[in-house]
Design an enzyme around this catalytic site. Sequence first.
Site, PDB file in Angstrom:
ATOM      1  N   SER A  34       0.825  -1.200   0.000  1.00 54.68           N
ATOM      2  CA  SER A  34       0.000   0.000   0.000  1.00 54.68           C
ATOM      3  C   SER A  34       0.861   1.252   0.000  1.00 54.68           C
ATOM      4  O   SER A  34       2.055   1.185   0.288  1.00 54.68           O
ATOM      5  CB  SER A  34      -0.880   0.022   1.241  1.00 54.68           C
ATOM      6  OG  SER A  34      -1.699  -1.104   1.254  1.00 54.68           O
ATOM      7  N   PRO A 114       3.345   0.418  -7.996  1.00 56.67           N
ATOM      8  CA  PRO A 114       2.567   1.326  -7.181  1.00 56.67           C
ATOM      9  C   PRO A 114       1.581   0.607  -6.275  1.00 56.67           C
ATOM     10  O   PRO A 114       1.066  -0.436  -6.611  1.00 56.67           O
ATOM     11  CB  PRO A 114       1.810   2.144  -8.207  1.00 56.67           C
ATOM     12  CG  PRO A 114       1.701   1.260  -9.384  1.00 56.67           C
ATOM     13  CD  PRO A 114       2.941   0.449  -9.401  1.00 56.67           C
ATOM     14  N   SER A 472     -26.043   7.155 -44.009  1.00 60.66           N
ATOM     15  CA  SER A 472     -27.247   6.735 -44.693  1.00 60.66           C
ATOM     16  C   SER A 472     -27.600   7.796 -45.737  1.00 60.66           C
ATOM     17  O   SER A 472     -27.568   8.992 -45.459  1.00 60.66           O
ATOM     18  CB  SER A 472     -28.393   6.594 -43.682  1.00 60.66           C
ATOM     19  OG  SER A 472     -29.599   6.298 -44.354  1.00 60.66           O
ATOM     20  N   LYS A 476     -23.892   5.092 -51.134  1.00 58.27           N
ATOM     21  CA  LYS A 476     -23.073   3.877 -51.128  1.00 58.27           C
ATOM     22  C   LYS A 476     -23.630   2.838 -52.099  1.00 58.27           C
ATOM     23  O   LYS A 476     -22.917   2.309 -52.950  1.00 58.27           O
ATOM     24  CB  LYS A 476     -23.051   3.251 -49.724  1.00 58.27           C
ATOM     25  CG  LYS A 476     -22.386   4.073 -48.651  1.00 58.27           C
ATOM     26  CD  LYS A 476     -22.388   3.344 -47.310  1.00 58.27           C
ATOM     27  CE  LYS A 476     -23.787   3.045 -46.784  1.00 58.27           C
ATOM     28  NZ  LYS A 476     -24.584   4.219 -46.463  1.00 58.27           N
ATOM     29  N   SER A 544     -21.633   0.969 -41.619  1.00 59.53           N
ATOM     30  CA  SER A 544     -20.460   0.536 -40.828  1.00 59.53           C
ATOM     31  C   SER A 544     -19.780   1.723 -40.159  1.00 59.53           C
ATOM     32  O   SER A 544     -18.684   2.114 -40.542  1.00 59.53           O
ATOM     33  CB  SER A 544     -19.472  -0.254 -41.686  1.00 59.53           C
ATOM     34  OG  SER A 544     -19.205   0.371 -42.926  1.00 59.53           O
TER      35      SER A 544
END
Lengths: 637, 312
Positions: A34, A114, A472, A476, A544
């Site tokens: 600790s 750590p 959209s 494409k 995509s």
Amino acid sequence: MTVYTPDALIAADIHAYLDTHQSKSMLRFITCGSVDDGKSTLIGRLLYDSKTIFEDQLRQLEADSRRVGTQGTNIDFALLVDGLAAEREQGITIDVAYRFFATEKRKFIVADTPGHEQYTRNMITGASTVDAAVILVDARKGILTQTRRHSFLAHLIGIRHLILAVNKMDLVGHDQAVFDDIVADYAKFAAGIGIAGFTAIPLSGLTGANITARSDAMPWYRGPALLPHLEAIPVDTDRAAMTPFRMPVQWVNRPDLDFRGFAGTIAGGSVRVGDRVRIVPSGRTTSIARIVTFDGDRGSAVAGEAVTLVLADEVDCSRGDVIAAADSPPEAATQFEATLVWLNDAPLVPGRGYWLKMGTQTVGATVQPPAYVVDVNTQAHLSAETLALNDIGVAEVFTEAALVFAPYAQSHVLGGFILIDRETNATVAAGMIHHALRRAQNVHWQSTHISREAHARQKGQSPRLLWFTGLSGSGKSTIANLVEKKLHALGRHSFLLDGDNIRHGLNRDLGFADADRIENIRRVGEVAKLMCDAGLIVLTAFISPFRAEREMVRGLLPAGEFVEIFIDTPLADAEARDVKGLYAKARAGEIKHFTGISSPYEAPEHPDIRIDTRTESAEAAAERIVEHVLGVWSLEL
Amino acid sequence: MVAPARAGTISARMSGLTHLDRLEAESIYILREVVAEAQSPVMLYSVGKDSAVMLHLARKAFYPATPPFPLLHVDTTWKFRAMYDLRDKAAAAAGMELIVHRNPEALAAGINPFDHGSRHTDLWKTEGLKQALKAGGFDAAFGGARRDEEKARAKERIFSFRSASQGWDPKAQRPELWNLYNARIRRGESIRVFPLSNWTELDIWQYILREGIEIVPLYFAAPRPTVERDGLILMVDDDRFPLAPGEMPVERSIRFRTLGCYPLTGAVESAADTLPAVIQEMLLTTTSERQGRAIDHDQTASMEKKKREGYF
């Protein structure tokens, strides 16, 4: 103490000293505990007592101690180790730091890790390469949450030698009862999580008690001091040497037509010239013709050595394959159960494609939702949807190609892996394989008689996946259709996978939430890959929206086969066009998760082809795409 | 499983792997991993003893092939003459291409260590290095730094990720588990790789002795012309060294523990003219090796600052 003052021998007989030190062994260990348990002080003390600190460093240390130290006018050993300027101010160690010292018997590499809870990933990093762990406990505080966490992690990552260092004994009057209570407390916890054994040592980093030699302040302690104990711990390499031979191929050495060698570091066992070996996963067998090194050919080599092997027969073998003992090869599989430690701020996305790197193999992989996560304090299994930073969980991992593996408990090289984010390239998780879920029917893949090359040859073309991505309504499908028409007219064999059509059939069970979009693209990627294997030129028209998924598909195919085509339309244009009336509905709140409106679109940063629909007509774009693709082919011929 | 009798002999041999064997194997693994994963690696070659060891390891890693990357020397025009001699000889012996880069701006401005202080290092070395890496399109560069040299180095990963501006962010480093190094980068980004990370100065010397590696003769004591400046013994390596009126260089028996630009590199007085004698002195000495370098004393945490700016 004479052990740690080699000056006399150095001065008297340097040759004798060098002989001794040539044959030293090496031990790596980690210190953890600790905040305020005194780790840095302890390491500083080890460096100081083993005479690893030079006078100029000591002068700097003394100056720093007066300026920012916490020990008044005394030397603050912690300052030797706390390296970075930022953490000097904060007074805590924030990263893994490596320190080196040597005694007559050993060279030591210390990973200082750590104690702060949010930096568990550094502890795992530091712990993955060590032979032993020194777990510090403040004698005044006893076993804390962090002690349990670090012990659990050390055990999880397979450290076999644990040392419980009960520190600051000077502050509890060197009281045996305090020490005994802490040891009893820890023993109960350790047994509960399956730690087979540990060594407890009462000490003080500040005063040096029980560090290099047993201290008079604690006559009741009969065990070894810390440093002599570290010198006596057996190094873990013996175990690796006892296993059957395995060498992951790291690099194929082909300086000219006459030499073809396979370079790698032997992960397990040993190898001799003439040994029968099997290449995994292909399953081909041959034998070792030569073991080549810069210092001349060798008759044999053992685990831990970096060598170059020449095989007796010309068999297919490349980076990622494992050359193994012919009669006991490792398994290959595509589905595993594994423990994962999540190391990144961005949590696990189940189903998303990551790169999995294990040994010299890198494959695409997805992770299922975790079966459970482990509460490191109670070791209770809790249910969870995902894994966040510092979470430790058990989950199923699916790989896109067969992975040659061994359970982590048997081999850290063939059972330990990392996951890499495809988008940021960050190392996001560490994994340890328990076992394969379903054994591959054979160790070997079923090799089909007609190869993908043969399919492509018959069609007189190179397979390609033309991946159209964009908002959209960006165009494409329109452009992809034009491209396919042109390819068809040129006598090419092609097939167009359209987003809307696929969602009516193969993917009709999927919606538009992120996880569904990821699965949608994964399935399309797999289908497109099969079609490429069959020799086709595949065109896909899907929004995509996520880079990681597009990269996942790219990774499914041989290099260069995936062509990313970005149909770049400003949102305003696509919305103005709104052929299907979807934007209007999305704006009205009737469609959830609509890309561009209520779900992000991650534009490609380096697309293979970019079509700017404001300046280029669909016809011209299609022409350019065909030219680009055919142009690449003509270069190949 | 293997037969027990054979396992026994393996175990016996295994204990024969010394710390130098393990360090060598680890470094070779790192070198091969970079060549397997990077597009265009390069090896920074500074002609010092660490570079000599790194080059030797590269030759071992890829034997019988020539190491499949060039050597890069970021020259300041102020190195010791003996370093230039060995540089050309070692590159030729390895059969590797040697790229020498001198920052044209520093050359034009006549930047030198006598008149320009820390700008000398900034322009020739930090800027020069960035220019050379960019010009060569290198996405991975090997450096010979060791973690035991300096506190900022002690925390750097073996594969040290650099942003497109080549800076080092100590908080954005990738975790390194086992021997799995993540070499994936995006266009414009690069990695610096330190195959000697876990070696100490003593390991380097022991390895040079064991392997018979040629190093610059300046590491061995010999009578050389020297002057004293600010408590450092400097060697007058050529006539560019500004002497005070009437000042005459004094011949002293000196050697160097580290080599850089000759006007910035302090010598130690020594009679050690063999490797064992040098190692003997090193082990009995009471100062660290970077003490002879002006660069680290500029300010507290100066190395960390330089690394953030792109220094190796």
